[in-house]
Design a protein around this motif. Structure first.
Motif, mmCIF file in Angstrom:
data_model
loop_
_atom_site.group_PDB
_atom_site.id
_atom_site.type_symbol
_atom_site.label_atom_id
_atom_site.label_comp_id
_atom_site.label_asym_id
_atom_site.label_seq_id
_atom_site.Cartn_x
_atom_site.Cartn_y
_atom_site.Cartn_z
ATOM 1 N N THR A 296 0.817 -1.217 0.000
ATOM 2 C CA THR A 296 0.000 0.000 0.000
ATOM 3 C C THR A 296 0.852 1.268 0.000
ATOM 4 N N TRP A 297 2.178 1.127 0.034
ATOM 5 C CA TRP A 297 3.093 2.255 0.184
ATOM 6 C C TRP A 297 3.781 2.560 -1.133
ATOM 7 N N ASP A 298 3.685 3.787 -1.604
ATOM 8 C CA ASP A 298 4.313 4.122 -2.882
ATOM 9 C C ASP A 298 5.833 4.166 -2.788
ATOM 10 N N GLY A 299 6.393 4.298 -1.583
ATOM 11 C CA GLY A 299 7.839 4.304 -1.424
ATOM 12 C C GLY A 299 8.490 2.958 -1.621
ATOM 13 N N ARG A 300 7.674 1.926 -1.700
ATOM 14 C CA ARG A 300 8.235 0.588 -1.869
ATOM 15 C C ARG A 300 9.043 0.458 -3.155
ATOM 16 N N VAL A 301 8.713 1.252 -4.177
ATOM 17 C CA VAL A 301 9.426 1.153 -5.446
ATOM 18 C C VAL A 301 10.914 1.403 -5.262
ATOM 19 N N VAL A 302 11.277 2.282 -4.327
ATOM 20 C CA VAL A 302 12.693 2.565 -4.085
ATOM 21 C C VAL A 302 13.366 1.345 -3.453
ATOM 22 N N LEU A 303 12.715 0.751 -2.468
ATOM 23 C CA LEU A 303 13.301 -0.416 -1.805
ATOM 24 C C LEU A 303 13.418 -1.592 -2.767
ATOM 25 N N ASP A 304 12.427 -1.761 -3.632
ATOM 26 C CA ASP A 304 12.506 -2.842 -4.610
ATOM 27 C C ASP A 304 13.651 -2.606 -5.592
ATOM 28 N N ALA A 305 13.845 -1.358 -5.996
ATOM 29 C CA ALA A 305 14.938 -1.055 -6.923
ATOM 30 C C ALA A 305 16.290 -1.280 -6.259
ATOM 31 N N ILE A 306 16.405 -0.930 -4.985
ATOM 32 C CA ILE A 306 17.653 -1.182 -4.257
ATOM 33 C C ILE A 306 17.943 -2.676 -4.216
ATOM 34 N N ALA A 307 16.916 -3.484 -3.927
ATOM 35 C CA ALA A 307 17.113 -4.935 -3.899
ATOM 36 C C ALA A 307 17.514 -5.454 -5.273
ATOM 37 N N ALA A 308 16.906 -4.923 -6.314
ATOM 38 C CA ALA A 308 17.211 -5.393 -7.667
ATOM 39 C C ALA A 308 18.632 -5.034 -8.083
ATOM 40 N N LEU A 309 19.066 -3.813 -7.783
ATOM 41 C CA LEU A 309 20.430 -3.421 -8.147
ATOM 42 C C LEU A 309 21.442 -4.199 -7.313
ATOM 43 N N GLY A 310 21.114 -4.466 -6.054
ATOM 44 C CA GLY A 310 21.980 -5.335 -5.264
ATOM 45 C C GLY A 310 22.095 -6.715 -5.881
ATOM 46 N N GLY A 311 21.008 -7.194 -6.482
ATOM 47 C CA GLY A 311 21.046 -8.488 -7.162
ATOM 48 C C GLY A 311 21.979 -8.482 -8.365
ATOM 49 N N VAL A 312 22.087 -7.348 -9.041
ATOM 50 C CA VAL A 312 23.022 -7.240 -10.161
ATOM 51 C C VAL A 312 24.452 -7.406 -9.665
ATOM 52 N N ALA A 313 24.787 -6.737 -8.555
ATOM 53 C CA ALA A 313 26.138 -6.869 -8.003
ATOM 54 C C ALA A 313 26.424 -8.309 -7.617
ATOM 55 N N PHE A 314 25.440 -8.968 -7.013
ATOM 56 C CA PHE A 314 25.646 -10.376 -6.638
ATOM 57 C C PHE A 314 25.838 -11.248 -7.877
ATOM 58 N N ARG A 315 25.066 -11.007 -8.911
ATOM 59 C CA ARG A 315 25.189 -11.824 -10.113
ATOM 60 C C ARG A 315 26.547 -11.635 -10.771
ATOM 61 N N ILE A 316 27.048 -10.409 -10.777
ATOM 62 C CA ILE A 316 28.395 -10.179 -11.313
ATOM 63 C C ILE A 316 29.401 -11.034 -10.560
ATOM 64 N N TRP A 317 29.330 -10.989 -9.220
ATOM 65 C CA TRP A 317 30.260 -11.783 -8.406
ATOM 66 C C TRP A 317 30.097 -13.267 -8.676
#
Length: 340
Positions: A296-317
């Protein structure tokens, strides 16, 4: 980004910017100044991160794995105050976990900051909702080892413990954890450090896009207004990180516990529901047990994007460690040209 959702039970006044809450509540320990986070920087801070970041939990090099962790365990035995029974390998990825009779030994790669691990254990001392080490971290030539009681019921096949709760039980336990450790002196959340470390060897253009995306997301994080408030988050919430302790279910793997918007812990379940990993009934049970639905929170998009970009760093490793080509990187760079 702001929100007008009412949150009478929020630990801090709803609508208070995350950066302001962090600044008002966190005091760094004198012995851990090197761990001072940067993720909650004011919105006017430069986007481009420094070339060096403090990384208390570095990713292991390709040359480090189970054999080296066993050497660390052998060395740790010399400093351990309890006898360690024969070893069974439980898991191996960025850390290696062994079962040694009535104890679990978790081995972190070389370069891990024992001060960070000690600070978390001290801040959460006496926890009824989390499983903590029973001794200070042991620094060895091959990594850093921690010792916890072995808890949980062994499944019919394999040595790993069985999770003690489904998503509903996890929601209830998470609510108890948030309430119990609201004011604990853990580090402020500093997400996306690994984007800096994992992009150092990428082509300059690709690295620049990912680093700029990181800067944009950190700026947005600093401006977020959290309806639940800022408190201690676990950082990786799922039933797989819940085990049956002597006094009831407990959270494990608290390496990334930090002061952050409490919604971050809830967003993990929401992303799984969106991806179809858990069904709508299960997700609703989680929300009811916790008492809040982050969707119900519109700010969730930021937290989801942070998790997704963190996933990119993990995938690189992960791909580098496995010797795989980064054939997907161009597509990822194209996506992160527009972070939100």
């Amino acid at each position: 980004m702001s929100l007008t959702t009412d949150a009478a039970s929020a630990p801090f006044p709803p609508g208070l910017p995350v950066a302001d809450v962090v600044a008002a509540t966190w005091t760094p320990m004198p012995t851990a100044t090197a761990l001072a986070p940067t993720g909650a920087a004011p919105s006017h801070a430069p986007r481009r991160p420094a070339l060096e970041v403090d990384e208390p939990l570095p990713m292991p090099l390709a040359s480090w794995g189970v054999p080296e962790a066993r050497l660390a365990l052998d060395e740790a035995r010399l400093a351990c105050h309890v006898p360690l029974a024969p070893v069974t390998l439980i898991s191996a990825l960025t850390t290696v976990v062994f079962r040694c009779g009535d104890h679990a030994v978790k081995v972190y790669p070389p370069g891990t900051d024992p001060g960070h691990l000690a600070r978390l254990a001290t801040a959460l001392t006496g926890s009824a909702s989390a499983l903590l080490p029973i001794a200070p971290p042991i620094v060895t030539s091959w990594g850093v080892a921690t010792l916890t009681p072995w808890v949980g019921v062994a499944p019919r096949r394999g040595p790993a413990p069985t999770p003690a709760a489904g998503w509903a039980g996890t929601g209830a336990l998470l609510r108890a954890f948030h309430a119990e450790h609201l004011d604990a002196d853990v580090p402020v959340w500093d997400p996306l450090r690994r984007v800096v470390t994992q992009t150092r060897d990428l082509p300059d253009a690709a690295a620049a896009v990912l680093l700029d995306a990181r800067g944009t997301l950190l700026d947005e994080l600093a401006r977020l207004r959290s309806p639940l408030g800022v408190g201690v988050v676990h950082g990786d919430v799922s039933p797989s990180n819940v085990l049956a302790g002597p006094g009831g279910p407990v959270l494990i793997d608290l390496d990334f516990a930090a002061r952050a918007p409490l919604e971050y812990d809830l967003s993990s379940a929401a992303r799984r529901a969106d991806a179809g990993e858990i069904d709508a009934v299960t997700y609703l049970a989680f929300c009811r047990a916790y008492g809040h639905d982050v969707r119900t929170w519109d700010g969730r998009v930021v937290l989801d994007a942070i998790a997704a970009l963190g996933g990119v760093a993990f995938r690189i490793w992960d791909d580098r460690r496995a010797g795989r080509e980064l054939t997907w990187l161009d597509g990822a760079v194209a996506r992160w040209r527009t972070p939100l």
